[in-house]
Every structure is written in structure tokens, then in C-alpha cells.
Write a protein that holds these residues in place. Structure first.
Motif, mmCIF file in Angstrom:
data_model
loop_
_atom_site.group_PDB
_atom_site.id
_atom_site.type_symbol
_atom_site.label_atom_id
_atom_site.label_comp_id
_atom_site.label_asym_id
_atom_site.label_seq_id
_atom_site.Cartn_x
_atom_site.Cartn_y
_atom_site.Cartn_z
ATOM 1 N N ALA A 191 -62.135 -30.299 -4.198
ATOM 2 C CA ALA A 191 -60.979 -30.937 -4.909
ATOM 3 C C ALA A 191 -60.081 -29.989 -5.592
ATOM 4 C CB ALA A 191 -62.033 -31.718 -6.371
ATOM 5 N N LEU A 192 -58.865 -29.930 -4.849
ATOM 6 C CA LEU A 192 -57.916 -29.232 -5.003
ATOM 7 C C LEU A 192 -56.390 -29.959 -5.274
ATOM 8 C CD1 LEU A 192 -58.988 -26.388 -2.397
ATOM 9 C CD2 LEU A 192 -59.278 -26.155 -4.940
ATOM 10 N N ASP A 193 -55.727 -29.454 -6.343
ATOM 11 C CA ASP A 193 -54.680 -30.155 -6.361
ATOM 12 C C ASP A 193 -53.626 -29.698 -5.442
ATOM 13 O OD1 ASP A 193 -55.357 -31.206 -8.984
ATOM 14 O OD2 ASP A 193 -54.430 -29.509 -10.227
ATOM 15 N N GLY A 194 -52.753 -30.633 -4.712
ATOM 16 C CA GLY A 194 -51.904 -30.601 -3.676
ATOM 17 C C GLY A 194 -52.569 -30.625 -2.159
ATOM 18 N N LEU A 195 -54.037 -30.826 -2.204
ATOM 19 C CA LEU A 195 -54.717 -31.106 -0.759
ATOM 20 C C LEU A 195 -55.167 -32.321 -0.917
ATOM 21 C CD1 LEU A 195 -56.191 -27.338 -0.086
ATOM 22 C CD2 LEU A 195 -54.071 -28.242 0.465
ATOM 23 N N THR A 196 -55.171 -33.249 0.061
ATOM 24 C CA THR A 196 -56.049 -34.356 0.180
ATOM 25 C C THR A 196 -56.743 -34.333 1.409
ATOM 26 O OG1 THR A 196 -54.100 -35.604 -0.771
ATOM 27 C CG2 THR A 196 -55.421 -36.928 0.520
ATOM 28 N N VAL A 222 -69.982 -29.820 15.559
ATOM 29 C CA VAL A 222 -69.009 -29.277 14.254
ATOM 30 C C VAL A 222 -68.841 -30.292 13.455
ATOM 31 C CG1 VAL A 222 -67.843 -27.793 16.139
ATOM 32 C CG2 VAL A 222 -66.983 -29.827 15.592
ATOM 33 N N ILE A 223 -68.525 -29.684 12.199
ATOM 34 C CA ILE A 223 -68.263 -30.263 11.129
ATOM 35 C C ILE A 223 -66.409 -30.191 11.206
ATOM 36 C CG2 ILE A 223 -67.741 -30.718 8.417
ATOM 37 C CD1 ILE A 223 -70.767 -29.468 8.321
ATOM 38 N N VAL A 224 -66.032 -31.386 11.207
ATOM 39 C CA VAL A 224 -64.520 -31.426 11.261
ATOM 40 C C VAL A 224 -63.732 -31.853 9.857
ATOM 41 C CG1 VAL A 224 -62.538 -32.307 12.458
ATOM 42 C CG2 VAL A 224 -64.374 -32.159 13.668
ATOM 43 N N GLU A 225 -63.008 -30.933 9.413
ATOM 44 C CA GLU A 225 -62.226 -31.168 8.218
ATOM 45 C C GLU A 225 -60.821 -31.285 8.247
ATOM 46 O OE1 GLU A 225 -64.041 -29.850 4.403
ATOM 47 O OE2 GLU A 225 -64.703 -28.231 5.475
ATOM 48 N N VAL A 226 -60.193 -32.281 7.903
ATOM 49 C CA VAL A 226 -58.769 -32.433 8.150
ATOM 50 C C VAL A 226 -58.187 -32.719 6.607
ATOM 51 C CG1 VAL A 226 -56.790 -33.546 9.215
ATOM 52 C CG2 VAL A 226 -58.949 -33.412 10.345
ATOM 53 N N VAL A 227 -57.305 -31.873 6.217
ATOM 54 C CA VAL A 227 -56.521 -31.910 5.005
ATOM 55 C C VAL A 227 -55.066 -32.046 5.280
ATOM 56 C CG1 VAL A 227 -58.346 -30.748 3.654
ATOM 57 C CG2 VAL A 227 -56.476 -29.414 4.331
ATOM 58 N N ARG A 228 -54.472 -32.703 4.301
ATOM 59 C CA ARG A 228 -52.920 -32.991 4.241
ATOM 60 C C ARG A 228 -52.390 -32.255 2.987
ATOM 61 N NH1 ARG A 228 -52.681 -37.982 3.790
ATOM 62 N NH2 ARG A 228 -51.958 -37.997 1.432
ATOM 63 N N VAL A 229 -51.281 -31.185 3.191
ATOM 64 C CA VAL A 229 -50.961 -30.417 2.232
ATOM 65 C C VAL A 229 -49.643 -31.195 1.778
ATOM 66 C CG1 VAL A 229 -50.002 -28.354 1.871
ATOM 67 C CG2 VAL A 229 -51.828 -28.238 3.457
ATOM 68 N N ALA A 230 -49.697 -31.363 0.380
ATOM 69 C CA ALA A 230 -48.431 -32.395 -0.227
ATOM 70 C C ALA A 230 -47.177 -31.570 -0.123
ATOM 71 C CB ALA A 230 -48.914 -32.361 -1.759
ATOM 72 N N GLU A 231 -47.182 -30.268 -0.384
ATOM 73 C CA GLU A 231 -45.874 -29.546 -0.222
ATOM 74 C C GLU A 231 -46.075 -28.155 0.378
ATOM 75 O OE1 GLU A 231 -43.006 -30.566 -1.056
ATOM 76 O OE2 GLU A 231 -43.651 -32.592 -1.942
ATOM 77 N N PRO A 232 -46.088 -28.118 1.629
ATOM 78 C CA PRO A 232 -46.243 -26.836 2.418
ATOM 79 C C PRO A 232 -45.384 -25.838 2.002
ATOM 80 C CG PRO A 232 -46.438 -28.596 3.875
ATOM 81 C CD PRO A 232 -45.908 -29.161 2.723
ATOM 82 N N SER A 233 -45.755 -24.512 1.934
ATOM 83 C CA SER A 233 -44.732 -23.244 1.569
ATOM 84 C C SER A 233 -44.405 -23.262 0.305
ATOM 85 C CB SER A 233 -43.628 -23.248 2.604
ATOM 86 O OG SER A 233 -44.261 -23.158 3.988
ATOM 87 N N THR A 234 -45.123 -23.869 -0.607
ATOM 88 C CA THR A 234 -44.723 -23.682 -2.048
ATOM 89 C C THR A 234 -45.870 -22.822 -2.782
ATOM 90 O OG1 THR A 234 -46.047 -25.715 -2.716
ATOM 91 C CG2 THR A 234 -43.650 -25.950 -2.017
ATOM 92 N N ALA A 235 -45.591 -22.548 -4.009
ATOM 93 C CA ALA A 235 -46.518 -21.758 -4.949
ATOM 94 C C ALA A 235 -47.730 -22.386 -5.127
ATOM 95 C CB ALA A 235 -45.802 -21.289 -6.138
ATOM 96 N N GLY A 236 -47.626 -23.673 -5.124
ATOM 97 C CA GLY A 236 -48.891 -24.695 -5.738
ATOM 98 C C GLY A 236 -49.753 -24.787 -4.437
ATOM 99 N N ALA A 237 -49.067 -24.943 -3.275
ATOM 100 C CA ALA A 237 -49.682 -24.997 -1.856
ATOM 101 C C ALA A 237 -50.499 -23.629 -1.736
ATOM 102 C CB ALA A 237 -48.784 -25.387 -0.832
ATOM 103 N N ASP A 238 -49.873 -22.624 -2.002
ATOM 104 C CA ASP A 238 -50.520 -21.251 -1.690
ATOM 105 C C ASP A 238 -51.744 -21.120 -2.595
ATOM 106 O OD1 ASP A 238 -50.292 -18.469 -0.561
ATOM 107 O OD2 ASP A 238 -50.097 -18.009 -2.880
ATOM 108 N N ALA A 239 -51.716 -21.557 -3.874
ATOM 109 C CA ALA A 239 -52.991 -21.598 -4.663
ATOM 110 C C ALA A 239 -54.015 -22.342 -4.222
ATOM 111 C CB ALA A 239 -52.475 -21.690 -6.088
ATOM 112 N N ALA A 240 -53.664 -23.303 -3.845
ATOM 113 C CA ALA A 240 -54.883 -24.282 -3.342
ATOM 114 C C ALA A 240 -55.378 -23.964 -1.842
ATOM 115 C CB ALA A 240 -54.091 -25.877 -3.172
#
Length: 256
Positions: A232-237, A147-165
Motif C-alpha cells: 500500500a504505497l501512495d502513487g502506486l496502484t 510465477v507471481i505476476v504483479e502489475v502496478v500503475r505509477v500515477a506520476e512517473p519521474s516525480t519525487a513522489g513516485a521515486d519514494a514509492a
């Protein structure tokens, strides 16, 4: 119970800190730990993959890593277990098994294993690639090369910015990975209670702070990853993007 109805999955990203112990670790895990866990009535499914030196080289870590990225970059394996409802009972029985096997002196891994990420996630959705006839629930049971494993961190979960990203991550990035030759499908997961260990353990109970995507591959996952562009999405690392390989019984010489 089908996997689409599952509400909790446990992930572990262990590192074997003594390189000489990889054969011992795999013998314990494949011949003792994993079969005992899979035999529990509350465990729907369990699997594990190895991050070989070749997989690590293909992961393409870039830049100065954060503490969580350093922690996961050290991982040698990825393991997961899916739990049936009622989740509290299933997880409780599973934890009790871990205690009793330790009381029987059957946890040699504790001496030379560090779990770089460990904890519980909520399954979000499974999707199969075009041309794959089985259901998403059957996908993790299907034979795969890794499998390919991708782990991302969401800077501000449950916000409008996170929803878009996250909308773009799910609908554009993950869909693009599934269109790659050799990808059979994807499952995604959101954290509920996880601990990440770099120098010291750090616990995250913020729901959705970490997301995991597993892309099940019919061909070498390292080759597939080479063709996949990192999002490359704002709010996701991106914390980890790595291939991991299916483990062949008794073929445990990757680190020799």
C-alpha cells in the motif's frame, strides 16, 4: 548476450474469448508460434504461463476495478520475449515473422484471442533469493512451478513522489516477497510503449507508467501469493496480482 544487458522485453496478456478454443490456442502457441519466435537470432529468451481457474481464484481482486485492472483480470495467459541488441533489428525481424506467418495462414488465434495488455518494457533488474546460487541472468531459464505476476500503475512517473514509492516497492515489498519460502528470485520491468484493451484499446507511451514484477516460484505460486501482503504505497496502484502456472506440453485441459 546476458539478460542483464537486455534493453527490451515484450509482454502479452492474452484472453481466449472462445472457451472451446484453449486446446487449439495452446497447440498453435507451443507447436508453431513459440518455437518460430525462439528460433530468431534476435530473441534471447521466450516463455509463457497459464492463468488457470485456480490461479484466477487466488489472485484476490478487490473493490471496483479500474479499466486497466478489468482488462488484465480477463487475461488467461502471460507471454514474454527478450530481445538482443541491436533492438530495432531484432524487433523488426520478430514483427516480420508475425506478418509472414499470417500471410501463410498460420495465425488462427486472431479469430478468438484478445490481447488485454501488449507492448514493450525495459528490464530494470533481476535479483535471486538468498540460497539461490545462479545468476539473475539465468533465473528465467531455471525450472520453476510458475510465477507471481504483479502489475502496478505509477500515477506520476519521474516525480519525487513516485521515486519514494518505487524505492519502497523495490527495496521493501519485492525484497519481502523474495524472502518467502518457494521464491527463487524476481525480475522487474518498466513500460515504454504498451496498449491495454478493456472495451477499447488505450495506448500508453509514458515511460514507466506501468511496472511488472515476475517472482519465479519453486512451489505452487498460488500458495506463495497467499503469504504475500499487498503493498500500500501512495502513487502506486495495483492493477493485477496473480499466480500463473508453468505449462506442461500437451496438458491443456485447465478450462475444460
Amino acid at each position: 548476450m546476458r539478460l542483464e544487458q537486455c534493453r527490451r522485453v515484450f509482454f502479452s496478456f492474452p484472453q481466449v474469448t472462445d472457451p472451446a478454443k484453449h486446446p487449439d490456442y495452446n497447440a498453435w502457441h507451443q507447436l508453431d508460434h513459440q518455437p518460430e519466435n525462439r528460433a530468431l537470432p534476435g530473441v534471447l529468451h521466450g516463455d509463457r504461463w497459464v492463468r488457470t481457474p485456480a490461479d484466477r481464484a487466488a489472485s484476490g481482486a478487490q473493490g471496483e476495478p479500474s479499466a486497466d485492472a478489468r482488462a488484465l483480470e480477463a487475461a488467461d495467459y502471460v507471454a514474454m520475449y527478450w530481445f538482443a541488441d541491436p533492438v530495432a533489428d531484432s524487433v523488426g525481424e520478430w514483427l516480420e515473422l508475425g506478418r509472414t506467418t499470417g500471410e501463410l495462414g498460420r495465425r488462427p488465434d486472431l479469430e478468438w484471442t484478445t490481447r488485454r495488455l501488449t507492448g514493450f518494457f525495459r528490464p530494470l533488474e533481476g535479483r535471486v533469493a538468498d540460497g539461490v546460487e545462479i545468476s539473475a541472468s539465468a533465473l528465467p531459464f531455471r525450472i520453476h512451478a510458475g510465477v507471481i505476476v504483479e502489475v502496478v500503475r505509477v500515477a506520476e512517473p519521474s516525480t519525487a513522489g513516485a521515486d519514494a514509492a518505487l524505492r519502497a516497492w523495490h527495496r521493501e515489498h519485492l525484497a519481502a516477497v523474495r524472502r518467502q519460502p518457494g521464491v527463487a528470485g524476481t525480475w522487474t520491468f518498466a513500460s515504454r510503449d504498451v496498449t491495454i484493451t478493456d472495451v477499447e484499446p488505450v495506448r500508453s507511451k509514458r515511460a514507466g507508467e506501468y511496472l511488472v514484477a515476475l517472482h519465479f516460484c519453486e512451489s505452487a505460486p498460488a500458495d506463495v501469493l497467499a503469504a504475500v501482503r499487498a503493498p500500500a504505497l501512495d502513487g502506486l496502484t495495483s492493477v493485477l496480482r496473480t499466480p500463473v502456472s508453468t505449462i506442461t506440453p500437451f496438458a491443456w485441459d485447465w478450462f475444460a
